[in-house]
Design a protein around this motif. Structure first.
Motif, PDB file in Angstrom:
ATOM      1  N   SER A 185     -20.852  16.068 -15.288  1.00  0.00           N
ATOM      2  CA  SER A 185     -21.862  15.785 -16.330  1.00  0.00           C
ATOM      3  C   SER A 185     -21.808  14.336 -16.793  1.00  0.00           C
ATOM      4  N   MET A 214     -10.492  -1.508 -22.399  1.00  0.00           N
ATOM      5  CA  MET A 214     -11.668  -1.729 -23.244  1.00  0.00           C
ATOM      6  C   MET A 214     -11.253  -1.677 -24.718  1.00  0.00           C
ATOM      7  N   GLY A 234     -18.820  -0.891 -11.327  1.00  0.00           N
ATOM      8  CA  GLY A 234     -19.217  -1.244 -12.695  1.00  0.00           C
ATOM      9  C   GLY A 234     -20.708  -1.234 -12.932  1.00  0.00           C
ATOM     10  N   MET A 282     -24.094   3.031 -14.561  1.00  0.00           N
ATOM     11  CA  MET A 282     -25.102   3.316 -15.596  1.00  0.00           C
ATOM     12  C   MET A 282     -26.441   2.690 -15.189  1.00  0.00           C
ATOM     13  N   LEU A 332      -9.763  16.510  -5.083  1.00  0.00           N
ATOM     14  CA  LEU A 332     -10.010  17.940  -4.974  1.00  0.00           C
ATOM     15  C   LEU A 332     -11.012  18.293  -3.888  1.00  0.00           C
ATOM     16  N   SER A 356     -18.575   7.547 -17.737  1.00  0.00           N
ATOM     17  CA  SER A 356     -19.913   7.487 -18.360  1.00  0.00           C
ATOM     18  C   SER A 356     -19.885   7.431 -19.880  1.00  0.00           C
TER      19      SER A 356
HETATM   20  C1  LIG Z   1     -14.702   0.615 -18.593  1.00  0.00           C
HETATM   21  C2  LIG Z   1     -15.956   0.739 -17.812  1.00  0.00           C
HETATM   22  C3  LIG Z   1     -17.046  -0.069 -18.150  1.00  0.00           C
HETATM   23  C4  LIG Z   1     -18.232   0.059 -17.439  1.00  0.00           C
HETATM   24  N1  LIG Z   1     -19.342  -0.600 -17.851  1.00  0.00           N
HETATM   25  C5  LIG Z   1     -20.541  -0.364 -17.267  1.00  0.00           C
HETATM   26  C6  LIG Z   1     -21.720  -0.926 -17.783  1.00  0.00           C
HETATM   27  O1  LIG Z   1     -21.721  -1.558 -18.833  1.00  0.00           O
HETATM   28  N2  LIG Z   1     -22.878  -0.762 -17.094  1.00  0.00           N
HETATM   29  C7  LIG Z   1     -22.931  -0.012 -15.956  1.00  0.00           C
HETATM   30  O2  LIG Z   1     -24.002   0.090 -15.339  1.00  0.00           O
HETATM   31  N3  LIG Z   1     -21.838   0.636 -15.493  1.00  0.00           N
HETATM   32  C8  LIG Z   1     -20.649   0.484 -16.118  1.00  0.00           C
HETATM   33  N4  LIG Z   1     -19.528   1.100 -15.672  1.00  0.00           N
HETATM   34  C9  LIG Z   1     -19.633   1.998 -14.512  1.00  0.00           C
HETATM   35  C10 LIG Z   1     -20.148   3.373 -14.909  1.00  0.00           C
HETATM   36  O3  LIG Z   1     -19.617   3.763 -16.147  1.00  0.00           O
HETATM   37  C11 LIG Z   1     -19.782   4.378 -13.825  1.00  0.00           C
HETATM   38  O4  LIG Z   1     -20.195   3.877 -12.555  1.00  0.00           O
HETATM   39  C12 LIG Z   1     -20.458   5.709 -14.049  1.00  0.00           C
HETATM   40  O5  LIG Z   1     -20.269   6.130 -15.384  1.00  0.00           O
HETATM   41  C13 LIG Z   1     -19.921   6.751 -13.098  1.00  0.00           C
HETATM   42  O6  LIG Z   1     -20.539   7.965 -13.452  1.00  0.00           O
HETATM   43  P1  LIG Z   1     -20.098   9.326 -12.798  1.00  0.00           P
HETATM   44  O7  LIG Z   1     -21.025  10.366 -13.305  1.00  0.00           O
HETATM   45  O8  LIG Z   1     -19.974   9.145 -11.316  1.00  0.00           O
HETATM   46  O9  LIG Z   1     -18.594   9.547 -13.274  1.00  0.00           O
HETATM   47  P2  LIG Z   1     -17.971  10.140 -14.618  1.00  0.00           P
HETATM   48  O10 LIG Z   1     -18.644   9.645 -15.805  1.00  0.00           O
HETATM   49  O11 LIG Z   1     -16.506   9.902 -14.494  1.00  0.00           O
HETATM   50  O12 LIG Z   1     -18.278  11.686 -14.548  1.00  0.00           O
HETATM   51  C14 LIG Z   1     -17.685  12.548 -13.589  1.00  0.00           C
HETATM   52  C15 LIG Z   1     -17.620  13.941 -14.200  1.00  0.00           C
HETATM   53  O13 LIG Z   1     -17.286  14.881 -13.193  1.00  0.00           O
HETATM   54  C16 LIG Z   1     -16.428  15.839 -13.780  1.00  0.00           C
HETATM   55  N5  LIG Z   1     -15.653  16.498 -12.687  1.00  0.00           N
HETATM   56  C17 LIG Z   1     -14.743  15.898 -11.875  1.00  0.00           C
HETATM   57  N6  LIG Z   1     -14.272  16.814 -10.992  1.00  0.00           N
HETATM   58  C18 LIG Z   1     -14.896  17.987 -11.272  1.00  0.00           C
HETATM   59  C19 LIG Z   1     -14.811  19.306 -10.704  1.00  0.00           C
HETATM   60  N7  LIG Z   1     -14.014  19.589  -9.666  1.00  0.00           N
HETATM   61  N8  LIG Z   1     -15.589  20.295 -11.238  1.00  0.00           N
HETATM   62  C20 LIG Z   1     -16.419  20.028 -12.282  1.00  0.00           C
HETATM   63  N9  LIG Z   1     -16.526  18.791 -12.857  1.00  0.00           N
HETATM   64  C21 LIG Z   1     -15.780  17.793 -12.354  1.00  0.00           C
HETATM   65  C22 LIG Z   1     -15.542  15.019 -14.707  1.00  0.00           C
HETATM   66  O14 LIG Z   1     -14.930  15.841 -15.687  1.00  0.00           O
HETATM   67  C23 LIG Z   1     -16.562  14.042 -15.288  1.00  0.00           C
HETATM   68  O15 LIG Z   1     -17.155  14.505 -16.485  1.00  0.00           O
HETATM   69  C24 LIG Z   1     -18.309   0.979 -16.346  1.00  0.00           C
HETATM   70  C25 LIG Z   1     -17.209   1.760 -16.015  1.00  0.00           C
HETATM   71  C26 LIG Z   1     -16.053   1.657 -16.741  1.00  0.00           C
HETATM   72  C27 LIG Z   1     -14.881   2.539 -16.389  1.00  0.00           C
END
Ligand SMILES: Cc1cc2nc3c(=O)[nH]c(=O)nc-3n(C[C@H](O)[C@H](O)[C@H](O)COP(=O)(O)OP(=O)(O)OC[C@H]3O[C@@H](n4cnc5c(N)ncnc54)[C@H](O)[C@@H]3O)c2cc1C
Length: 371
Positions: free
Chosen positions: A9, A214, A352, A355, A196, A40
């Motif tokens: 999510s 951060m 990075g 979003m 996993l 996120s």
């Molecule tokens: C400090 C930081 C600053 C950043 N700044 C920016 C920015 O300013 N602008 C920008 O564009 N990007 C930025 N980014 C990058 C951006 O935040 C990420 O690329 C993006 O949030 C990744 O989203 P995601 O949904 O892949 O991962 P996540 O947000 O990590 O979500 C993954 C989800 O999957 C769930 N999950 C994992 N395994 C399982 C499973 N087996 N079963 C069910 N659920 C599971 C987790 O619990 C989690 O909620 C930044 C990242 C970081 C860390």
């Protein structure tokens, strides 16, 4: 109706779930934790086309911006298109900004006087000038995520929190409580979790884990407005967009000599102000397979030291510190999409820019599906 199951999510899971639902799919989203706690909700909330390479990636980012604005209006979360200001202190940085701006009417070069007049929070000491770009926008990640979850529910997406997926079968996933959810298409958006689901495919994809430190300040006094998302010399060496400017290697070499510790910890600094008056500050980049639980006080100091070089804040007291982890491509890709099976899409290593690029990527994934 064809059925899509989405794992995760975070913004990648939510953007895929909402886009699929809009395209007529029945959608179920499964999240391991009680709410999203990954990258996120730990990022700056900056939607950052200026960091994206010119061409398809920038188009994807601009598409994402339009979607963020549309979704903010529908789901009711705060968004502020305030633009970004890249401040130049070293002559090489000023050269990079001039090279970057030439040939594009999308950016405004401001001389020193104009910069200080329009952005009084910029540090005047040694300032040469700045580049203003109007596109960049800020959201508040935790509240945007929560609002998108509520909106997804309103759309009729079935959401299951506290439901880790532990196995992927041919046409169904299995969760830790023994439930099975059948799918025609599956999206795995599990963030930095590499171990996993399909670990071998991930290991082969040449990605590594990166931890970023951060901070958030206390709310600034009423009336203080940063005016834009502020960055400076260090950031010009960080994002792909500036890579091709002829002066970038010279700037990088100078920074490596003058700021070796910043280089060692991968520090570059972004300051973004949110609706509650606080500023989100960061970050550093530490690469490893696993990280110790403690964060490094000296890295926070490096970030604050670089920040003071380009921003004068009324109140630099830090209210919160945290770290985030993301996966990043070792070969410079800004998004890695894997298909371990024909009906399974694994979205990972958005680095990075996740979003910024999420909505455009979701659009592409779902358009490729044959219902
Ligand atoms: C400090 C930081 C600053 C950043 N700044 C920016 C920015 O300013 N602008 C920008 O564009 N990007 C930025 N980014 C990058 C951006 O935040 C990420 O690329 C993006 O949030 C990744 O989203 P995601 O949904 O892949 O991962 P996540 O947000 O990590 O979500 C993954 C989800 O999957 C769930 N999950 C994992 N395994 C399982 C499973 N087996 N079963 C069910 N659920 C599971 C987790 O619990 C989690 O909620 C930044 C990242 C970081 C860390």
């Amino acid at each position: 109706m064809p059925h899509a199951v989405i794992i995760g999510s975070g913004i990648i899971g939510l953007s895929h779930a909402i886009t699929a639902k809009e395209r007529g799919w029945q959608v179920t989203l499964l999240e391991r934790d009680g709410r999203a706690l990954g990258a996120s909700v730990r990022n700056f909330g900056t939607l950052w086309p200026i960091g994206c390479a010119f061409g398809p990636e920038r188009e994807q980012a601009l598409f994402g911006l339009r979607r963020w604005k549309e979704l903010a209006a529908r789901a009711g979360f705060w968004i502020r298109p305030q633009g970004s200001l890249s401040l130049a202190y070293r002559e090489e940085a000023w050269a990079v900004l001039n090279e970057f701006a030439s040939g594009s009417g999308e950016f405004a070069l401001l001389d020193r006087a104009e910069t200080l007049q329009r952005f009084p929070a910029a540090n005047p000491d040694g300032l040469r000038g700045a580049l203003f770009s109007a596109a960049e926008t800020v959201v508040h990640p935790p509240s945007a995520n929560a609002a998108l979850v509520s909106y997804a529910r309103e759309l009729g997406i079935e959401m299951h929190f506290g439901t880790p997926v532990i196995r992927v079968h041919d046409d169904a996933v299995e969760t830790s409580d023994g439930q099975r959810f059948a799918f025609d298409r599956l999206v795995i958006a599990a963030g930095d979790d590499m171990r996993l689901l399909f670990p071998q495919e991930l290991a082969a994809a040449q990605i590594y884990r990166c931890r970023l430190q951060m901070m958030r300040t206390v709310p600034q006094p009423t009336g203080f407005d940063l005016g834009a998302i502020l960055v400076s010399d260090l950031t010009l060496c960080h994002y792909p967009a500036f890579r091709d400017c002829p002066s970038t290697p010279k700037l990088r070499s100078r920074l490596e000599v003058e700021l070796p510790q910043h280089k060692e910890w991968g520090v570059h600094v972004i300051a973004a102000q949110h609706h509650d008056g606080t500023l989100t500050l960061g970050d550093s980049h530490e690469y490893a397979a696993d990280f110790a639980p403690d964060s490094h006080a000296e890295v926070d100091e490096l970030i604050l030291d670089a920040l003071r070089g380009f921003v004068c804040l009324p109140d630099l007291r830090i209210a919160q510190r945290w770290h985030g982890i993301y996966l990043k491509s070792k070969i410079g890709q800004t998004q890695v999409v894997l298909h371990p099976r024909e009906n399974v899409t694994m979205v990972t290593a958005m680095g990075g820019l996740g979003m910024t690029l999420s909505w455009g990527l979701a659009e592409k994934t779902i358009s490729d599906w044959q219902p």
